[in-house]
Design a protein around this motif. Structure first.
Motif, short mmCIF file in Angstrom:
data_model
loop_
_atom_site.label_atom_id
_atom_site.label_comp_id
_atom_site.label_asym_id
_atom_site.label_seq_id
_atom_site.Cartn_x
_atom_site.Cartn_y
_atom_site.Cartn_z
N CYS A 294 -5.39 25.58 13.28
CA CYS A 294 -5.52 26.88 13.96
C CYS A 294 -6.19 26.72 15.32
O CYS A 294 -5.81 27.41 16.28
N THR A 295 -7.16 25.82 15.42
CA THR A 295 -7.80 25.57 16.72
C THR A 295 -6.78 25.04 17.72
O THR A 295 -6.71 25.50 18.87
N ARG A 296 -5.98 24.09 17.28
CA ARG A 296 -4.95 23.52 18.16
C ARG A 296 -3.96 24.58 18.62
O ARG A 296 -3.63 24.67 19.81
N ASP A 297 -3.50 25.40 17.69
CA ASP A 297 -2.51 26.43 18.06
C ASP A 297 -3.12 27.49 18.98
O ASP A 297 -2.46 27.93 19.93
N MET A 298 -4.35 27.90 18.71
CA MET A 298 -4.97 28.91 19.56
C MET A 298 -5.26 28.37 20.96
O MET A 298 -5.20 29.11 21.95
N GLN A 299 -5.55 27.10 21.06
CA GLN A 299 -5.71 26.48 22.38
C GLN A 299 -4.37 26.40 23.10
O GLN A 299 -4.30 26.60 24.32
N LYS A 300 -3.33 26.18 22.34
CA LYS A 300 -1.99 26.13 22.92
C LYS A 300 -1.61 27.47 23.55
O LYS A 300 -0.98 27.51 24.62
N TYR A 301 -2.02 28.58 22.92
CA TYR A 301 -1.68 29.91 23.44
C TYR A 301 -2.79 30.50 24.30
O TYR A 301 -2.75 31.68 24.65
N GLY A 302 -3.79 29.70 24.64
CA GLY A 302 -4.79 30.08 25.63
C GLY A 302 -5.84 31.07 25.19
O GLY A 302 -6.45 31.73 26.03
N VAL A 303 -6.08 31.20 23.89
CA VAL A 303 -7.09 32.16 23.43
C VAL A 303 -8.33 31.47 22.86
O VAL A 303 -9.34 32.12 22.62
N GLU A 304 -8.27 30.16 22.66
CA GLU A 304 -9.43 29.40 22.20
C GLU A 304 -9.71 28.31 23.23
O GLU A 304 -8.81 27.51 23.54
N PRO A 305 -10.88 28.30 23.86
CA PRO A 305 -12.08 29.05 23.53
C PRO A 305 -12.33 30.28 24.41
O PRO A 305 -13.43 30.80 24.40
N SER A 306 -11.33 30.74 25.16
CA SER A 306 -11.59 31.83 26.11
C SER A 306 -11.89 33.16 25.42
O SER A 306 -12.76 33.91 25.88
N LEU A 307 -11.20 33.48 24.32
CA LEU A 307 -11.41 34.74 23.62
C LEU A 307 -12.09 34.56 22.27
O LEU A 307 -12.83 35.44 21.82
N VAL A 308 -11.80 33.46 21.61
CA VAL A 308 -12.36 33.23 20.27
C VAL A 308 -12.85 31.79 20.18
O VAL A 308 -12.48 30.93 20.99
N ARG A 309 -13.71 31.57 19.19
CA ARG A 309 -14.19 30.23 18.87
C ARG A 309 -13.99 29.99 17.39
O ARG A 309 -14.37 30.81 16.55
N ILE A 310 -13.37 28.85 17.08
CA ILE A 310 -13.23 28.40 15.70
C ILE A 310 -14.14 27.19 15.54
O ILE A 310 -14.09 26.26 16.35
N PRO A 311 -15.04 27.20 14.55
CA PRO A 311 -15.99 26.09 14.42
C PRO A 311 -15.30 24.75 14.29
O PRO A 311 -14.25 24.63 13.64
N ARG A 312 -15.87 23.73 14.92
CA ARG A 312 -15.36 22.36 14.80
C ARG A 312 -15.84 21.73 13.51
O ARG A 312 -17.00 21.90 13.10
N VAL A 313 -14.98 20.97 12.87
CA VAL A 313 -15.30 20.30 11.60
C VAL A 313 -16.13 19.05 11.88
O VAL A 313 -15.86 18.31 12.83
N VAL A 314 -17.16 18.83 11.05
CA VAL A 314 -17.94 17.59 11.10
C VAL A 314 -17.30 16.63 10.11
O VAL A 314 -17.46 16.77 8.89
N ASP A 315 -16.55 15.66 10.63
CA ASP A 315 -15.74 14.79 9.76
C ASP A 315 -16.58 13.92 8.82
O ASP A 315 -16.09 13.49 7.77
N ASP A 316 -17.85 13.67 9.19
CA ASP A 316 -18.67 12.80 8.35
C ASP A 316 -18.98 13.42 6.99
O ASP A 316 -19.24 12.70 6.02
N ILE A 317 -19.00 14.74 6.92
CA ILE A 317 -19.27 15.42 5.64
C ILE A 317 -18.14 16.39 5.37
O ILE A 317 -18.19 17.57 5.72
N CYS A 318 -17.10 15.89 4.75
CA CYS A 318 -15.93 16.71 4.45
C CYS A 318 -15.32 16.20 3.15
O CYS A 318 -14.60 15.20 3.13
#
Length: 629
Positions: A294-318
């Motif tokens: 969803c972060t990738r797609d919203m950045q593709k359509y220009g709304v992340e991070p300008s209008l919304v923020r989706i938290p980034r995943v911490v790969d070390d604890i997943c």
């Protein structure tokens, strides 16, 4: 001779066999001998039961005895299922709590209508008394059961504004912000078992009190221990899944599938899709990937991070049960709605927003009964005697009222800050004495938010996700939305993510355009051609007007006004809903109406009703343009 003597038998000497190990272990000479020494089956069964029950098992079998045996067998089966079958036990627990509420509701209506012959006003008064007592009990039942029932409660608290009785909406709304959390010891064990590391190895600090708890997990603030010397600890939030939640969901969804098979077998695929969606929600590695997608797609359509923020995943604890992500600071959308209503209530001379919400719910219902859709909305629905100018000046007056309430709240906050500053000067900056002035009239300063802009952004971004991207957050209730200090939205919780194929996205886009054009024939044709089937309970097919109204509910507006059928007959909407049954629901309708219902519901909760088709019309045009390239 008093007793006859027994007849003497001639004595014959029988040689006895010498007892040895071989003779003691000697097998029977024949199967006939074995049969002679074995007890009859009836005797074996009798030996397994208490002596008092032998009479039930042994013949003769009377009708009374047969009925008693059936009763005892049923009791034994019930106890066994309740003890060992989780799904059956949860079904019993649900109906044990729900049945008294349903029966009491039926009794209140029956007595008012059939015995006391009450007027409609008196019936409504009695029902309101019943709702005041039953609503808290319903929420208690949901909290006891947990699992999917909490999810249903969260959805109903969002989409129910103006539809459900306000007592239930008010009682369910706290579920948006979470449920009672689990203790720290249990959570720490889950983390250590899932990651294979100790809490000390993972974290530099860990807040034992969670910042939120939901139906499947709870969230804690923490800082990651630096991996290299000289690095700063990284602030994160940690989402930890409850250990028994997978079993709860499996039992609840199995019950749902059984009910679907019995009452609506044609919609079994929808129930199975719901199971798949919730199973994905229980695997946090899939949620992490949903967030990345969803972060990738919203950045593709220009709304992340300008209008919304989706938290980034911490790969070390997943892992499947533990998910670490970036920490976002903000106020939840549900809190922002409550804060605005409290401010406006004070501006109108009311104590808090509770009384205001009741009035708004009533006005919102009237708005929906008059056709719903985008209205001037907000506080001009009040009709308060003190604020008659709202009805004259419409949206402008509403904006003025909100501005006045915000300015007044700002003045109060400034007064609180000045009082605290003066207290610091007097006490020599003694924090312990400073706390003494924080009484009920000096509440914590609230964040300033532009609620109208936040709601517009929420609707716009999810339109892009549904119609352009095809990957969208399927659970945007107010507790999952943050308003950040700079006005952007923080979109949380990507456990439930829907995915639409290009073909389905095109169908949704065409439906949006047909609804915005008020084209009943085109809307009905799109629904029929996609396989959507609904009919009256007596088997009659529905006309275009009914299909158009249903589509409006799904993807446009909440419209409770009477419906005029194609033959000119006018029907009450509630009667129409009770007299029709959905036979087949395509996946795109199921996906679209859940998201549409949540978005329309949260706007209604904020007293800003919308026409979703009007809001999404430009996005639908763009989707069709791209699809036709």
């Amino acid at each position: 001779m008093l007793f006859p003597t027994a007849r003497k038998q001639p004595f014959t000497h029988q040689p006895t066999e010498r007892l040895t190990f071989n003779t003691m272990c000697k097998p029977a000479d024949s199967s006939k001998d074995m049969a002679h020494h074995m007890p009859r089956p009836r005797h074996v069964l009798s030996a397994l039961v208490p002596p008092f029950a032998n009479g039930l098992i042994n013949p003769p079998y009377t009708i009374r005895k047969i009925l008693l045996l059936i009763f005892l067998t049923s009791i034994i089966s019930f106890v066994s299922l309740y003890s060992f079958h989780r799904g059956f036990r949860r079904t019993v627990q649900f109906w044990r709590g729900m049945a008294p509420l349903v029966l009491k509701y039926k009794f209140v209506k029956f007595r008012a209508e059939k015995i006391d012959h009450c007027s409609p006003e008196e019936l409504e008064r009695r029902l309101n008394v019943y709702r005041e007592t039953s609503a808290p009990r319903l929420v208690d039942l949901i909290l006891r059961l947990g699992g999917i029932y909490v999810k249903i409660g969260q959805v109903m608290s969002t989409i129910g504004q103006g539809l459900l009785p306000q007592q239930y909406v008010d009682a369910l709304q706290p579920l948006q912000n979470g449920v009672p959390p689990r203790n720290y010891d249990e959570i720490s064990h889950i983390i250590e078992d899932s990651t294979g590391k100790t809490m000390h190895e993972l974290f530099d600090s860990f807040d034992e009190v969670p910042i939120g708890s939901a139906s499947i997990a709870q969230v804690h603030r923490a800082t990651l221990r630096p991996r290299k010397e000289g690095e700063e600890p990284v602030p994160i939030v940690l989402k930890v899944q409850y250990p028994d939640v997978a079993e709860l969901f499996d039992a609840d969804l199995s019950n749902l599938e059984i009910a679907t098979k019995l009452f609506a077998p044609e919609n079994l695929e929808v129930a199975k899709a719901l199971r798949k969606r919730h199973e994905n929600e229980l695997d946090f590695t899939k949620e992490a990937q949903n967030m990345r997608d969803c972060t990738r797609d919203m950045q593709k359509y220009g709304v992340e991070p300008s209008l919304v923020r989706i938290p980034r995943v911490v790969d070390d604890i997943c892992t499947q049960n533990v998910l670490a992500m970036e920490y976002l600071e903000g106020v939840s959308l549900s809190d922002a709605i409550q804060q605005e209503q409290d401010r406006v209530a004070k501006a109108l001379g009311k104590q808090d927003g509770d009384e205001l919400k009741k009035v708004l719910a009533s006005r919102m219902r009237e708005h929906f009964e008059n056709g719903g859709g985008a209205g001037s909305g907000g506080m001009n629905m009040l009709g308060d005697k003190k604020m008659k100018f709202l009805n004259v000046f419409g949206p402008t007056a509403t904006t003025m009222l909100r501005t006045y309430a915000s300015v007044r709240d700002g003045i109060e906050n400034a007064a609180i800050s000045a009082a605290k500053f003066g207290s610091k000067l007097r006490t020599g900056w003694n924090e312990d004495k400073l706390d003494l002035i924080a009484d009920g009239s000096m509440n914590k300063k609230k964040a300033k938010v532009n609620l109208g802009r936040a709601l517009k952004t929420l609707v716009h971004v999810h339109g892009i996700q549904l119609l352009l991207s095809g990957t969208y957050n399927a659970d945007p209730h107010p507790g999952n939305i943050l308003i950040l200090p700079d006005g952007r939205l923080g979109l949380l919780d990507y456990g439930m993510v829907g995915r639409l194929s290009p073909k389905d996205r095109e169908t949704v886009a065409r439906t949006i355009l047909a609804l915005s054009n008020k084209d009943k024939a085109a809307t009905a044709k799109l629904y029929r051609d996609s396989g959507y089937k609904v009919s009256f309970t007596d088997g009659r097919t529905v006309d275009d007007a009914v299909l158009h109204r249903f589509a409006s509910f799904h993807l446009d507006r909440i419209d409770l006004s009477p419906l005029t059928l194609d033959n000119g007959e006018t029907v009450d909407l509630m009667e129409l809903l009770q007299s029709t049954r959905e036979r087949v629901v395509p996946s795109w309708v199921e996906e679209g109406r859940r998201l549409g219902g949540l978005l329309m519901g949260v706007n209604a909760q904020a007293a800003r009703p919308i026409s979703l088709a009007k809001e999404w019309r430009p996005i639908a045009k763009e989707a069709l343009r791209k699809n036709n390239k």
